[in-house]
Design a protein around this motif. Sequence first.
Motif, PDB file in Angstrom:
ATOM      1  N   LEU A  18      32.313  26.482  19.181  1.00  0.00           N
ATOM      2  CA  LEU A  18      33.043  27.521  18.086  1.00  0.00           C
ATOM      3  C   LEU A  18      33.748  28.346  18.621  1.00  0.00           C
ATOM      4  O   LEU A  18      35.024  28.675  18.332  1.00  0.00           O
ATOM      5  CB  LEU A  18      32.195  28.036  17.002  1.00  0.00           C
ATOM      6  CG  LEU A  18      31.343  27.207  15.951  1.00  0.00           C
ATOM      7  CD1 LEU A  18      30.317  28.010  15.122  1.00  0.00           C
ATOM      8  CD2 LEU A  18      32.404  26.664  15.051  1.00  0.00           C
ATOM      9  N   ALA A  19      33.357  29.057  19.522  1.00  0.00           N
ATOM     10  CA  ALA A  19      34.297  30.073  20.251  1.00  0.00           C
ATOM     11  C   ALA A  19      35.343  29.434  21.164  1.00  0.00           C
ATOM     12  O   ALA A  19      36.285  30.087  21.063  1.00  0.00           O
ATOM     13  CB  ALA A  19      33.022  31.024  21.675  1.00  0.00           C
ATOM     14  N   ALA A  20      35.187  28.284  21.916  1.00  0.00           N
ATOM     15  CA  ALA A  20      36.154  27.687  22.653  1.00  0.00           C
ATOM     16  C   ALA A  20      37.321  27.181  21.605  1.00  0.00           C
ATOM     17  O   ALA A  20      38.371  27.437  21.759  1.00  0.00           O
ATOM     18  CB  ALA A  20      35.600  26.474  23.007  1.00  0.00           C
ATOM     19  N   GLY A  21      36.766  26.959  20.395  1.00  0.00           N
ATOM     20  CA  GLY A  21      37.926  26.567  19.211  1.00  0.00           C
ATOM     21  C   GLY A  21      38.633  27.690  18.979  1.00  0.00           C
ATOM     22  O   GLY A  21      39.946  27.506  18.781  1.00  0.00           O
ATOM     23  N   HIS A  22      37.930  28.967  18.642  1.00  0.00           N
ATOM     24  CA  HIS A  22      38.738  30.086  18.470  1.00  0.00           C
ATOM     25  C   HIS A  22      39.763  30.543  19.457  1.00  0.00           C
ATOM     26  O   HIS A  22      40.888  30.832  19.160  1.00  0.00           O
ATOM     27  CB  HIS A  22      37.552  31.120  17.864  1.00  0.00           C
ATOM     28  CG  HIS A  22      38.407  32.660  17.994  1.00  0.00           C
ATOM     29  ND1 HIS A  22      39.118  32.869  16.926  1.00  0.00           N
ATOM     30  CD2 HIS A  22      38.281  33.735  18.704  1.00  0.00           C
ATOM     31  CE1 HIS A  22      39.670  34.144  17.273  1.00  0.00           C
ATOM     32  NE2 HIS A  22      39.130  34.598  18.253  1.00  0.00           N
ATOM     33  N   PHE A  23      39.286  30.536  20.691  1.00  0.00           N
ATOM     34  CA  PHE A  23      40.025  30.946  21.759  1.00  0.00           C
ATOM     35  C   PHE A  23      40.957  30.164  22.371  1.00  0.00           C
ATOM     36  O   PHE A  23      42.126  30.322  22.653  1.00  0.00           O
ATOM     37  CB  PHE A  23      39.103  31.575  22.934  1.00  0.00           C
ATOM     38  CG  PHE A  23      38.309  32.910  22.531  1.00  0.00           C
ATOM     39  CD1 PHE A  23      39.048  33.988  22.466  1.00  0.00           C
ATOM     40  CD2 PHE A  23      37.117  32.594  22.338  1.00  0.00           C
ATOM     41  CE1 PHE A  23      38.401  35.193  22.097  1.00  0.00           C
ATOM     42  CE2 PHE A  23      36.141  33.883  21.943  1.00  0.00           C
ATOM     43  CZ  PHE A  23      36.911  35.269  21.652  1.00  0.00           C
ATOM     44  N   LEU A  24      40.790  28.707  22.450  1.00  0.00           N
ATOM     45  CA  LEU A  24      41.455  27.782  22.820  1.00  0.00           C
ATOM     46  C   LEU A  24      42.541  27.092  21.640  1.00  0.00           C
ATOM     47  O   LEU A  24      43.438  26.451  22.413  1.00  0.00           O
ATOM     48  CB  LEU A  24      40.572  26.599  23.473  1.00  0.00           C
ATOM     49  CG  LEU A  24      39.822  27.097  24.756  1.00  0.00           C
ATOM     50  CD1 LEU A  24      39.042  25.933  25.099  1.00  0.00           C
ATOM     51  CD2 LEU A  24      40.500  27.796  25.754  1.00  0.00           C
ATOM     52  N   LEU A  28      44.000  27.059  14.909  1.00  0.00           N
ATOM     53  CA  LEU A  28      43.222  26.587  14.078  1.00  0.00           C
ATOM     54  C   LEU A  28      42.355  27.571  13.515  1.00  0.00           C
ATOM     55  O   LEU A  28      40.856  27.575  12.961  1.00  0.00           O
ATOM     56  CB  LEU A  28      42.385  25.413  14.604  1.00  0.00           C
ATOM     57  CG  LEU A  28      43.211  24.144  14.779  1.00  0.00           C
ATOM     58  CD1 LEU A  28      42.167  23.115  15.558  1.00  0.00           C
ATOM     59  CD2 LEU A  28      43.668  23.499  13.659  1.00  0.00           C
ATOM     60  N   SER A  29      42.966  28.821  13.297  1.00  0.00           N
ATOM     61  CA  SER A  29      42.009  30.224  13.016  1.00  0.00           C
ATOM     62  C   SER A  29      43.061  30.740  11.796  1.00  0.00           C
ATOM     63  O   SER A  29      44.066  30.665  11.751  1.00  0.00           O
ATOM     64  CB  SER A  29      41.685  31.047  14.347  1.00  0.00           C
ATOM     65  OG  SER A  29      40.950  30.353  15.258  1.00  0.00           O
ATOM     66  N   LEU A  30      41.958  31.503  11.182  1.00  0.00           N
ATOM     67  CA  LEU A  30      42.742  32.087  10.012  1.00  0.00           C
ATOM     68  C   LEU A  30      42.002  33.492   9.857  1.00  0.00           C
ATOM     69  O   LEU A  30      40.626  33.785  10.293  1.00  0.00           O
ATOM     70  CB  LEU A  30      42.642  31.363   8.768  1.00  0.00           C
ATOM     71  CG  LEU A  30      41.226  30.844   8.085  1.00  0.00           C
ATOM     72  CD1 LEU A  30      40.562  31.985   7.277  1.00  0.00           C
ATOM     73  CD2 LEU A  30      41.536  29.544   7.328  1.00  0.00           C
ATOM     74  N   THR A  31      42.590  34.502   9.443  1.00  0.00           N
ATOM     75  CA  THR A  31      42.029  35.841   8.782  1.00  0.00           C
ATOM     76  C   THR A  31      42.101  36.141   7.676  1.00  0.00           C
ATOM     77  O   THR A  31      43.190  35.883   6.965  1.00  0.00           O
ATOM     78  CB  THR A  31      42.448  36.922   9.947  1.00  0.00           C
ATOM     79  OG1 THR A  31      43.963  36.852   9.644  1.00  0.00           O
ATOM     80  CG2 THR A  31      42.200  36.409  11.352  1.00  0.00           C
ATOM     81  N   PHE A  32      41.490  36.971   7.048  1.00  0.00           N
ATOM     82  CA  PHE A  32      41.357  37.522   5.803  1.00  0.00           C
ATOM     83  C   PHE A  32      40.697  38.641   5.657  1.00  0.00           C
ATOM     84  O   PHE A  32      39.845  38.935   6.502  1.00  0.00           O
ATOM     85  CB  PHE A  32      40.917  36.447   4.492  1.00  0.00           C
ATOM     86  CG  PHE A  32      39.637  36.078   4.881  1.00  0.00           C
ATOM     87  CD1 PHE A  32      38.726  36.635   3.978  1.00  0.00           C
ATOM     88  CD2 PHE A  32      39.541  34.816   5.560  1.00  0.00           C
ATOM     89  CE1 PHE A  32      37.255  36.101   4.292  1.00  0.00           C
ATOM     90  CE2 PHE A  32      38.143  34.335   5.814  1.00  0.00           C
ATOM     91  CZ  PHE A  32      37.183  35.158   5.036  1.00  0.00           C
ATOM     92  N   PRO A  33      40.884  39.524   4.512  1.00  0.00           N
ATOM     93  CA  PRO A  33      40.235  40.682   4.349  1.00  0.00           C
ATOM     94  C   PRO A  33      38.925  40.535   3.983  1.00  0.00           C
ATOM     95  O   PRO A  33      38.625  39.522   3.070  1.00  0.00           O
ATOM     96  CB  PRO A  33      40.931  41.582   3.164  1.00  0.00           C
ATOM     97  CG  PRO A  33      42.399  40.911   3.224  1.00  0.00           C
ATOM     98  CD  PRO A  33      42.096  39.524   3.643  1.00  0.00           C
ATOM     99  N   GLY A  34      38.015  41.313   4.549  1.00  0.00           N
ATOM    100  CA  GLY A  34      36.634  41.298   4.392  1.00  0.00           C
ATOM    101  C   GLY A  34      35.843  40.039   5.136  1.00  0.00           C
ATOM    102  O   GLY A  34      34.526  39.979   5.034  1.00  0.00           O
ATOM    103  N   GLY A 104      36.886  33.161  12.405  1.00  0.00           N
ATOM    104  CA  GLY A 104      37.954  32.458  11.472  1.00  0.00           C
ATOM    105  C   GLY A 104      38.517  31.264  12.162  1.00  0.00           C
ATOM    106  O   GLY A 104      39.297  30.781  11.678  1.00  0.00           O
ATOM    107  N   THR A 105      37.370  30.257  13.024  1.00  0.00           N
ATOM    108  CA  THR A 105      37.855  29.260  13.306  1.00  0.00           C
ATOM    109  C   THR A 105      37.606  27.921  12.366  1.00  0.00           C
ATOM    110  O   THR A 105      36.472  27.916  11.758  1.00  0.00           O
ATOM    111  CB  THR A 105      37.138  28.912  14.572  1.00  0.00           C
ATOM    112  OG1 THR A 105      37.606  27.733  15.227  1.00  0.00           O
ATOM    113  CG2 THR A 105      35.630  28.845  14.682  1.00  0.00           C
ATOM    114  N   LEU A 106      38.643  27.157  12.375  1.00  0.00           N
ATOM    115  CA  LEU A 106      38.390  26.051  11.371  1.00  0.00           C
ATOM    116  C   LEU A 106      38.021  24.871  11.881  1.00  0.00           C
ATOM    117  O   LEU A 106      37.516  23.762  11.452  1.00  0.00           O
ATOM    118  CB  LEU A 106      39.769  25.599  11.075  1.00  0.00           C
ATOM    119  CG  LEU A 106      40.440  26.398  10.026  1.00  0.00           C
ATOM    120  CD1 LEU A 106      42.011  26.282   9.637  1.00  0.00           C
ATOM    121  CD2 LEU A 106      39.750  26.855   8.764  1.00  0.00           C
ATOM    122  N   THR A 107      37.383  25.106  13.394  1.00  0.00           N
ATOM    123  CA  THR A 107      37.007  24.139  14.114  1.00  0.00           C
ATOM    124  C   THR A 107      35.273  23.837  13.450  1.00  0.00           C
ATOM    125  O   THR A 107      34.698  22.778  13.912  1.00  0.00           O
ATOM    126  CB  THR A 107      36.773  24.643  15.729  1.00  0.00           C
ATOM    127  OG1 THR A 107      36.122  25.366  15.770  1.00  0.00           O
ATOM    128  CG2 THR A 107      37.972  24.297  16.247  1.00  0.00           C
TER     129      THR A 107
END
Length: 150
Positions: A18-24, A28-34, A104-107
Motif C-alpha cells: 500500500l505504501a509503495a502504491g502511494h509513493f510510486l 492512483l491516490s486521492l485526498t478529501f477533507p476528513g 489515499g491509495t487506490l491500490t
Amino acid sequence: MHLRVPPVAVFLIAAALLAAGHFLLPMLSLTFPGQVSLALLLGLTGLVPGLQAVLEFVARKTTVNPMAPETATTLVTGGIYRISRNPMYLGLLCILLALALFWGTLTVIVIAPAFVWYMTEFQIKPEEDSLRQLFGEEYKTYLAEVRRWI
C-alpha cells in the motif's frame, strides 16, 4: 499443519505494498477533507476486535500462536467470536484499509482482496482443518453458526 508465513508478516507485506502504491503511483491516490480522521477511526476500529480476541484467548488459557493452532486447548466461541471466527485477521484488514485511506491509495482495490484471499487460503483454512480435528462436532457446529470473516 505447517504454516510458513506468520499473519503479521503477511499484514506487513500488504501494508508495504500500500505504501509503495502511494509513493510510486501517486496518480492512483486521492485526498478529501476528513480523510485522516476517518483513517484513524477505522484503524482504531480494527484494533478492537483483535484486542478482544487476544483477551478471550488469554482468559481461556489457550494459545494465541496462529502458526500452531493444533496446540489449542480450548475452543473459544464467546465474546467477539460470536460475530467472527477470525476477529484478529478482521482487525488486521481494518488496519490495512485505514492505512490505504490515510494514504489515499487506490491500490487498495487490489491489495485488500489479495490479503483476504491469501489469509483465507493459506492461514484460515489450514487453521480450520486443525481445529476440526481437535474439537470435532463442537467445531463443526461453530462453523455452521458463525461466519469466517463477518
